[in-house]
Design a protein around this motif. Structure first.
Motif, mmCIF file in Angstrom:
data_model
loop_
_atom_site.group_PDB
_atom_site.id
_atom_site.type_symbol
_atom_site.label_atom_id
_atom_site.label_comp_id
_atom_site.label_asym_id
_atom_site.label_seq_id
_atom_site.Cartn_x
_atom_site.Cartn_y
_atom_site.Cartn_z
ATOM 1 N N GLU A 70 -22.564 -49.811 10.791
ATOM 2 C CA GLU A 70 -21.132 -49.799 10.491
ATOM 3 C C GLU A 70 -20.410 -48.751 11.326
ATOM 4 O O GLU A 70 -19.315 -48.996 11.840
ATOM 5 C CB GLU A 70 -20.911 -49.559 8.993
ATOM 6 N N HIS A 93 -20.231 -41.977 4.628
ATOM 7 C CA HIS A 93 -21.498 -42.219 5.328
ATOM 8 C C HIS A 93 -22.266 -40.912 5.540
ATOM 9 O O HIS A 93 -23.496 -40.880 5.402
ATOM 10 C CB HIS A 93 -21.245 -42.917 6.670
ATOM 11 N N HIS A 139 -18.609 -47.002 -2.732
ATOM 12 C CA HIS A 139 -18.352 -46.992 -1.292
ATOM 13 C C HIS A 139 -18.255 -48.425 -0.739
ATOM 14 O O HIS A 139 -17.320 -48.754 0.001
ATOM 15 C CB HIS A 139 -19.470 -46.216 -0.591
ATOM 16 N N GLU A 143 -15.190 -50.492 1.040
ATOM 17 C CA GLU A 143 -15.281 -51.228 2.309
ATOM 18 C C GLU A 143 -14.788 -52.664 2.150
ATOM 19 O O GLU A 143 -14.083 -53.195 3.009
ATOM 20 C CB GLU A 143 -16.721 -51.208 2.827
HETATM 21 FE FE FE2 Z 1 -20.623 -48.392 4.613
#
Ligand code: FE2
Length: 236
Positions: A70, A93, A139, A143
């Protein structure tokens, strides 16, 4: 563009190409299942604990790869269009990477511990992994509800498929297989047929056959596999 045609069947409710859908379903499923095993395994049993830690490490390696994919392919593309910040997702991240190191340290401590210390360490690992999943679920939700609409506003479906193809193309064969094992049982029958139907047309025959034999068949129920075989015209 037969590959693109098939991938385009993996769409979200808005009819746009869903770059996060399959891999995030796979990660959610595998991580939740591993959490259950961390809860019900007797850490005093060396064999069961060894198997569990092996699977934990393999899953964390895939999760770390996913975060890197990503960063490298999606966040950089977003930044290149210059209109949105990826700082929040980048920070999340980084937090994941710190957590992966803590989980590995706990796993290594269990490896080194005697039978009596292992159950206390196992409980710590269970709690730490549960907390990691809690953060990762939030998370991935961000996204799919914040970053995905930004991607749809800035990129065409063809461009998103090109990003996805760059990620897939960067994978060593055994990694590609490992990600297939995560995704195939986690997605819906039509999504599975779209993903593997694209691969059937695009990939070398041996690669496709290997995915069917080693990623699809062992990870699907008899009914799910029969459905897939029917949709893809596989010979039994
Ligand atoms: Fe991610």
């Amino acid at each position: 563009m037969t590959h693109a045609h098939h991938l385009s069947e993996i769409i979200d409710l808005n009819g746009r190409y869903d770059i996060y859908g399959a891999i995030h379903k796979g990660l959610r499923k595998a991580q939740c299942e591993l959490l259950v095993r961390l809860g019900n395994t007797d850490f005093g049993e060396a064999r069961a604990t060894g198997d569990l830690l092996l699977d934990l490490r393999a899953l964390l390696a895939l999760a770390a790869d996913h975060v890197m994919h990503e960063d490298t392919h999606i966040h950089s593309a977003l930044r290149a269009r210059g209109t949105v910040s990826t700082d929040r997702l980048d920070d999340q991240h980084d937090d994941h990477r710190a957590t992966f190191a803590q989980l590995e340290a706990l796993a290594a401590a269990i490896d080194a511990a005697g039978p009596h210390e292992r159950s206390a360490l196992g409980r710590r690992l269970y709690l730490a992994f549960a907390s990691y999943i809690a953060h990762d679920l939030e998370h991935m939700h961000e996204e799919e509800t914040v970053a995905a609409p930004q991607l749809w506003s800035l990129f065409s479906d063809a461009e998103l498929m090109a990003i996805e193809n760059r990620i897939v193309g960067s994978l060593a064969p055994e990694k590609a297989m490992a990600f297939m094992r995560l995704m195939i049982p986690a997605i819906q029958p039509a999504e599975r047929a779209a993903m593997l139907g694209g691969m059937k047309q695009q990939a070398p025959r041996e690669a496709f056959d290997a995915v069917i034999e080693f990623a699809a068949r062992p990870n699907l129920s008899a009914e799910e596999y029969a459905d897939l075989a029917r949709r893809l015209d596989l010979v039994a």
